[in-house]
Scaffold this active site. Sequence first.
Site, PDB file in Angstrom:
ATOM      1  NE  ARG A 144      -3.209   1.093   2.525  1.00 18.64           N
ATOM      2  CZ  ARG A 144      -3.319   1.708   3.839  1.00 18.64           C
ATOM      3  NH1 ARG A 144      -3.384   0.939   5.031  1.00 18.64           N
ATOM      4  NH2 ARG A 144      -3.604   2.839   3.671  1.00 18.64           N
ATOM      5  CG  HIS A 145       1.055   5.590  -1.586  1.00 14.69           C
ATOM      6  ND1 HIS A 145       0.672   7.181  -0.880  1.00 14.69           N
ATOM      7  CD2 HIS A 145       2.011   6.177  -2.748  1.00 14.69           C
ATOM      8  CE1 HIS A 145       1.559   7.850  -1.481  1.00 14.69           C
ATOM      9  NE2 HIS A 145       2.323   7.458  -2.456  1.00 14.69           N
ATOM     10  N   PRO A 146       1.080   5.126   1.753  1.00 15.59           N
ATOM     11  CG  PRO A 146       2.918   6.237   2.296  1.00 15.59           C
ATOM     12  CD  PRO A 146       2.409   5.436   1.356  1.00 15.59           C
ATOM     13  CG  LEU A 147       0.549  10.115   2.177  1.00 11.56           C
ATOM     14  CD1 LEU A 147       1.446  11.228   1.565  1.00 11.56           C
ATOM     15  CD2 LEU A 147      -0.059  10.459   3.296  1.00 11.56           C
TER      16      LEU A 147
ATOM     17  CG  PHE B  15      -1.112   4.074  -4.857  1.00 14.19           C
ATOM     18  CD1 PHE B  15       0.337   3.257  -4.619  1.00 14.19           C
ATOM     19  CD2 PHE B  15      -1.141   5.464  -5.385  1.00 14.19           C
ATOM     20  CE1 PHE B  15       1.409   3.843  -5.374  1.00 14.19           C
ATOM     21  CE2 PHE B  15       0.046   5.773  -5.875  1.00 14.19           C
ATOM     22  CZ  PHE B  15       1.165   4.971  -5.991  1.00 14.19           C
TER      23      PHE B  15
END
Lengths: 400, 400
Positions: free
Chosen positions: B235-238, B242
Site C-alpha cells: 500500500r501507499h501511505p497517503l 494504490f
Amino acid sequence: MLNTDTQRREGPLAGVRVVDLTHMLAGPYSTWLLGALGAEVIKIERPGKGDFTRVIAPFSEDESIYFLSVNRNKRSLTLNLKEEKGKEIFKKIVATCDVLVENNRAGAMDRLGLGYADLKAVNPRLVYASISGFGQDGPYRHRPCFDVVAQAMSGMMSITGEPGGDPCRVGASIGDIGSSLFAAIGILAALQKRTSTGEGGFIDVAMLDCQLALMENAIARFLNAGETPRALGSRHPLIAPFQAFPTADKPIAVCVDTNEQWDRMCRAMGLEHLLSDPRFPTGSARNANHAELEPLLREVFLTRGRDAWLDMLEAADVPASPINSVPDALNDPQVVHRKMVVEVPEGSGKRFAAVPITMPEAPLPAESPAPRLGEHTDAILADLGFTPAEIGAFRRDAVV
Amino acid sequence: MLNTDTQRREGPLAGVRVVDLTHMLAGPYSTWLLGALGAEVIKIERPGKGDFTRVIAPFSEDESIYFLSVNRNKRSLTLNLKEEKGKEIFKKIVATCDVLVENNRAGAMDRLGLGYADLKAVNPRLVYASISGFGQDGPYRHRPCFDVVAQAMSGMMSITGEPGGDPCRVGASIGDIGSSLFAAIGILAALQKRTSTGEGGFIDVAMLDCQLALMENAIARFLNAGETPRALGSRHPLIAPFQAFPTADKPIAVCVDTNEQWDRMCRAMGLEHLLSDPRFPTGSARNANHAELEPLLREVFLTRGRDAWLDMLEAADVPASPINSVPDALNDPQVVHRKMVVEVPEGSGKRFAAVPITMPEAPLPAESPAPRLGEHTDAILADLGFTPAEIGAFRRDAVV
C-alpha cells in the site's frame, strides 16, 4: 531582459533557469533537486487547481505536506496552456530558460503544440526532459503510471518482501524517484554537452526503465546465470551474512563481505571455530551455505541485547545497525550531525529531509519554501515585460 | 599530451575524463553511469586483487556477474597507491582528469596523501567526489557501511515489508545505488559550475543521507503531521486504492489518485454505487477509510482473473500492472521495445540492464565490457608517456 525581481540563487547550478511542467512526484522531485542545487525553477500550474498533490492529506496549515516537501525551491506561475495566449506566454518563458521538465503522458505536450520540435524552434539551447511511466514510444506509451505500477511491472516488488509472502512495495516511492534522479542526471549531462555544442536536446526517461536500471544485479544474474531473483526478506542474494537478525531484544542488521570482516565478526561472537569451517571460507561460500550458517549466527545473536551487539560489532569494525524507525533515524547522532533535517523556511517549524549532497566549494543556497498556487504569477509576468494592466486582463480571461 | 590510444567516446559526456577509485557498488554504479553517458573512465585497482566484487559468485566465463554489470564502460589500471611511485603515477593521471570518484572510508584518501587538498594542488579543475557510508564528518564517519546498514539505519527497512512483519530490505541495493545517483548529480552539477568558474571542488555524499532523501515523504509526514511511517505491504501511505490485490488467479497492482480515475475504475468494476459513498469522495478520504474500502474492492477483484482485469482497467485508463517476476518483466513487450536489455559486448551473449536515459540529440555510445584486472595498464601508462621499459620496471616492483 529580466529585471531584478528574478530569483537570485547560489550553488553549483546558479544561473540555470528551469521551466517546470511537472506534477505528482516523479517530475517535482527532480526539479526540487535542481532548485536545491541553485537552479531557478518556475513551476507552471493549472489556474485554480495546481498540482494534483496540493489536495493530498495530511496538511500543515492548509498546505499538503506531500506537496510542500517536493516543491521547495520553486516559484509558481499559473497558466492555461490550452489557451493561445497561455501558449504565447509560455513560449516567452521557454525562450529565457535552459531546461524544461515535464511529466505528462507521452504525446500530451505535442498535442498542445509544445513538444520538443515546437520549443526547439523557440530556443535551440533548450534541454527538454520528458519523464513518463513507460517512455515516449512503445506499446504502453499512452498508459497512465503511478509508483506501484512501475514497481510491480519491473519486478521490483517480486524481489522485495518476505520469502513466499505477499508482494511488497518499496516503502519509499522509488518507482517515481528513480526516474527523478536519472532525469536530473540526463539534464545535467545534456547541459555539459551544450557547453561544447551550444545546442540543447530531448531527454526521454521512463519510470519503468529506471526501475530496471536499479535492478541491474537481479537482471544480470537472471540473464547470465539463470537465477530467478526472489524476495529474500532482509537478506542479500549474493553475500552472507548480510541481513537482519533478532537479538535478545530488538533486531539488528549485520553484513560481512571480506574475509577480514568475517574473521573479526567470528571472534567478536565467540565463533572462532567457524573460521576453519570448510563451508564458510568466502562470502560466496557463506552465501551458498546460508541455510546452515544462519541458524548458527541466529542462536548466538539471541544471547544478548541489540545495543550490546552493536557495541561489540563496532569495536570489531563490522558493519552493523539497529533497524531504525523513521523517528529513531531522525534522532540518530550521525543524522543530526549531518543536518539531514532542514527547516524551510527558517523559523516556520516546517521540517523536511535535506539535500544529500555537500559541496564546500559551491555551498548550496538555503532552501526556499514550496509556493502557494500562483504565488509568483505577477512577478514572473512582470519580469517578462507584461504591464499590470495586461496581467489583470490575463487573470480576467483565466489565462493565468 | 595523450596519444591516440586514449579511449574515444561519444555521448553527452564525451571529453570528460574520470579517474575511478571505487569498489563494491555505490561508487562503481556511479562511474558506470558516467561512462555510459560518454565519459572516459579509468578504474584503478589493487595489483593482483582488484575490486572486491571480482570474486563474488555467480560467474560468467570466470568473471563475476556482479562486477561485470557495474563496471561496463571502464578501463582498468592496476596501481599500488601505498607506494611512492604509485602515488606519482596516480597524480600524473589526476592531472589529466576532470573528475575523481572514490568510495573508501572517510579519511583513507587523506592518509594516503591523496585527499582533495592534495589533489587540488595537482589539478585545481578537479571535481573530487567521495561516496561513503556516513559522510566525511560526524561520529560514524570512520564506520564501515554496506547496503543493508544504510537501509536499516535510515528507517527504509521500517517502512518496507508486511505490516507487523519482519524487517525487509529493498530487494535492489538502493542503499548503495541511491548514493551512486546523488553522487553523479553532484559531479555533473560541479562540472556545470566549473564552466563559469574554471574551478573544481569537493563533493561529499553519504549512503545514509541519500536514503533519507529518498524517504522525503515519510520524513515530512512524521515531522509535520506526527505520523510514524510503518511498513504497509504493497500500500501507499497517503492514496487509496494504490496497492496489490489478489484476483481469481494472479495478483495485480492498481492505483487511482484523481477522482476521474476513481470514477472510471468504479464503473469498470461495477461499483458505481461507491461513487456517491460519503466515505470515498477523494483520494485522501479513500485512504482515511481504507480499511472499509479494501474489502469491497478485494471481493470484486477475486471474481475474475488477472488478465481480464488488466484489459478492463486498461480500457478504463486506470493505472494497473501484473506483479511481474524478473523474467516476466524482461519479456514484457514494453521492456523489449525500449531495449532495456543490452548485450555487452555485442555478440558475447552477456546481457545487462541498459542505461535508462534516451537522448536523441546526443546518442549514447555502445557500452563496452567491464575490463579484466589491469587490462589497460600498459595502454594507459603509455598514454602518460612511460616507456615499455619503465612499465616493465613498475610491474617488477609491484607498483602496477
